[in-house]
Design a protein around this motif. Structure first.
Motif, PDB file in Angstrom:
ATOM      1  N   CYS A   1      42.179  83.200  46.931  1.00 14.08           N
ATOM      2  CA  CYS A   1      42.022  84.442  46.163  1.00 14.08           C
ATOM      3  C   CYS A   1      41.886  85.648  47.088  1.00 14.08           C
ATOM      4  O   CYS A   1      42.430  86.722  46.794  1.00 14.08           O
ATOM      5  N   ARG A   2      41.181  85.494  48.182  1.00 15.54           N
ATOM      6  CA  ARG A   2      40.906  86.628  49.061  1.00 15.54           C
ATOM      7  C   ARG A   2      42.016  86.905  50.077  1.00 15.54           C
ATOM      8  O   ARG A   2      42.238  88.055  50.461  1.00 15.54           O
TER       9      ARG A   2
ATOM     10  N   THR B   1      43.737  80.058  38.724  1.00 15.01           N
ATOM     11  CA  THR B   1      43.545  78.745  39.352  1.00 15.01           C
ATOM     12  C   THR B   1      42.960  77.798  38.322  1.00 15.01           C
ATOM     13  O   THR B   1      42.013  78.153  37.622  1.00 15.01           O
TER      14      THR B   1
ATOM     15  N   HIS C   1      40.704  87.694  39.481  1.00 13.20           N
ATOM     16  CA  HIS C   1      41.132  86.317  39.689  1.00 13.20           C
ATOM     17  C   HIS C   1      40.439  85.459  38.636  1.00 13.20           C
ATOM     18  O   HIS C   1      39.229  85.565  38.439  1.00 13.20           O
TER      19      HIS C   1
ATOM     20  N   SER D   1      45.469  86.387  39.801  1.00 10.31           N
ATOM     21  CA  SER D   1      45.786  84.975  40.011  1.00 10.31           C
ATOM     22  C   SER D   1      45.068  84.120  38.986  1.00 10.31           C
ATOM     23  O   SER D   1      44.041  84.529  38.432  1.00 10.31           O
TER      24      SER D   1
ATOM     25  N   ILE E   1      36.089  87.219  41.008  1.00 14.41           N
ATOM     26  CA  ILE E   1      36.605  85.883  40.718  1.00 14.41           C
ATOM     27  C   ILE E   1      35.800  85.372  39.523  1.00 14.41           C
ATOM     28  O   ILE E   1      34.584  85.239  39.597  1.00 14.41           O
TER      29      ILE E   1
END
Length: 458
Positions: free
Chosen positions: A442-443, A200, A162, A198, A71
């Motif tokens: 995310c996980r 965010t 991510h 992803s 991340i």
């Protein structure tokens, strides 16, 4: 004539107060970092930490952490990554909430384009290549910092990441994903948008901000600066800071313009004068962050960016205004950082100059009044201009489970622009709620294959 002098006096007073507040806050952050480093050094000197040298890390933890997609937390304007400002954390320690988080240090005032290029090489490794054409057009070196070892060299479509961006960092990660889709990195012909699992955004600057005009950008073109403004003072300060090129100071904090070669060792006194006069450097070529944050600059940027069908998107839009008797006003005083209170008020009263063409068809001032002191709330929800991307307002998290890729899920959060960075205590319980939901999403909810969970043995 009297009215004109009165307005000028008010503008100069506002500029003085605003400059003083920004300088005071900058000094506070810098001194906090220094104090933290000194305290840590003294602690290490007088207290020996007892470590069991025979204790080895759990093999299970190593395996599970290695299998997790990283991340990546990307800072915004005036931000910093791991290794800058001593032990101070831009994300207020949120990176400790997960087993595998990367916090890159990118240029704090460099353009969205330059920062996206830097982020790629920070992760993949190698020497930053800004591109021959871009570098020539903007008047800086084609190559920048060398990363002997990338922070995620195995990064590819089978090992995606991510991306979490705060403020301008949200646009940086979108531009990076588009560059991956366009195979824009020489020597990496296999990149694709699917290298990103992803995205965010935390108070993401998707559609620009009217604050840029208050701070000095001309609304006529969204590129040039007013001669007397906060951004002019910022420009002069940055040029002088980079020209003196004090190694220990720049190691502590760097605006990111090293590829412009502004050091006195390279341009001398006449080069400094040339930069201050606006004839050279990043501010002359427009290759810095503020033009990207105007409404015009963001629309131009967005016209080349896509929302991809296999990537998950989520954004948190912050707001510190309320409607009272039809007027948009700041929502209280205590909840807004002193650095931002005046800005919240100013932005809630924004009027686009009547003699300047609107930035897009259907523009209305009132759409841009809700804000968090730095960005307009309408700008933070999802990419809207010049083309609106698929989106869904989230009131309860259960509404977006299971998440669908290719859609911008967004939530409106009561808070100012810096509520979830630097100072964890300000956000209180909201800090943990927001970041826990980000990492959990995310996980658990953003994956193409079976999700890999922390501390889970495959």
């Amino acid at each position: 004539m009297v009215v004109r002098w009165w307005i000028t006096a008010m503008q100069l007073t506002e500029l003085f107060v605003s400059s003083l507040v920004h300088l005071a806050y900058g000094f506070y952050i810098f001194s906090t970092a220094v104090a933290g480093d000194i305290s840590q050094a003294l602690s290490d000197c007088f207290y020996k930490i007892n470590l069991d040298v025979n204790e080895e890390p759990s093999k299970e933890n190593i395996t599970s952490a290695k299998d997790l997609p990283p991340i990546v937390l990307v800072h915004g304007i005036f931000g910093f990554g791991k290794g800058r400002l001593g032990g101070l954390s831009y994300f207020a320690g949120a990176e400790k909430k997960d087993d595998r988080v990367v916090v890159p240090d990118l240029g704090s005032l460099t353009s969205i384009y330059d920062r996206a290029r830097e982020l790629f090489y920070y992760l993949k490794g190698g020497q930053v290549d800004y591109g021959k054409e871009h570098s020539k057009a903007c008047g800086h070196s084609q190559f920048g910092q060398i990363y002997e070892q990338g922070h995620y060299p195995e990064w590819d479509e089978d090992h995606p990441i991510h991306l979490v961006g705060h403020s301008a960092g949200a646009q940086v990660v979108r531009v990076l994903q588009q560059m991956l889709a366009d195979k824009a990195f020489k020597g990496y012909e296999n990149t694709s948008e699917n290298w990103v699992l992803s995205i965010t955004a935390l108070s993401g600057a998707f559609n620009g901000t009217t604050r840029t005009y208050f701070d000095g950008m001309h609304p006529e073109d969204g590129k040039s600066l007013r001669p007397v403004s906060l951004l002019q003072l910022c420009r002069i300060g940055v040029i002088i800071y980079d020209w003196f090129d004090i190694p220990w100071l720049k190691n502590y904090y760097n605006f990111g313009f090293d590829h412009f070669n502004l050091s006195w060792r390279k341009i001398g006194i006449w080069g400094l004068i040339d930069c201050l006069l606006g004839n050279a450097g990043p501010f002359a070529s427009g290759d810095w962050i503020l033009p990207d944050l105007t409404l015009q600059g963001s629309i131009n940027l967005n016209s080349h960016l896509h929302t991809f069908p296999h990537t998950y998107y989520f954004s948190y839009a912050t707001k510190r205004t309320n409607k009272v008797l039809g007027l948009t006003v700041p929502s209280g005083i205590l909840g807004i950082h002193p650095l931002l209170f005046i800005r919240v008020l100013q932005m809630s009263l924004w009027r686009h100059p009547p003699d300047v063409p609107p930035p897009y068809k259907g523009y209305r001032d009132e759409d841009w009044w809700d804000n968090d002191g730095a960005l307009n709330t309408i700008s933070m929800t999802h990419p809207r201009f010049p083309v609106e991307h698929p989106s869904h307002l989230v009131v309860k998290d259960s509404e977006c489970q299971p998440m669908q890729p290719g859609i911008w899920y967004y939530k409106i959060v009561e808070g100012d622009h810096i509520l979830f960075i630097v100072n964890r205590e300000r956000a209180g319980v909201q800090f943990d709620l927001i970041y826990d939901s980000i990492f959990e999403r995310c996980r658990k909810h953003a994956f193409r294959k079976n999700p890999t969970m922390p501390n889970h043995i495959i």
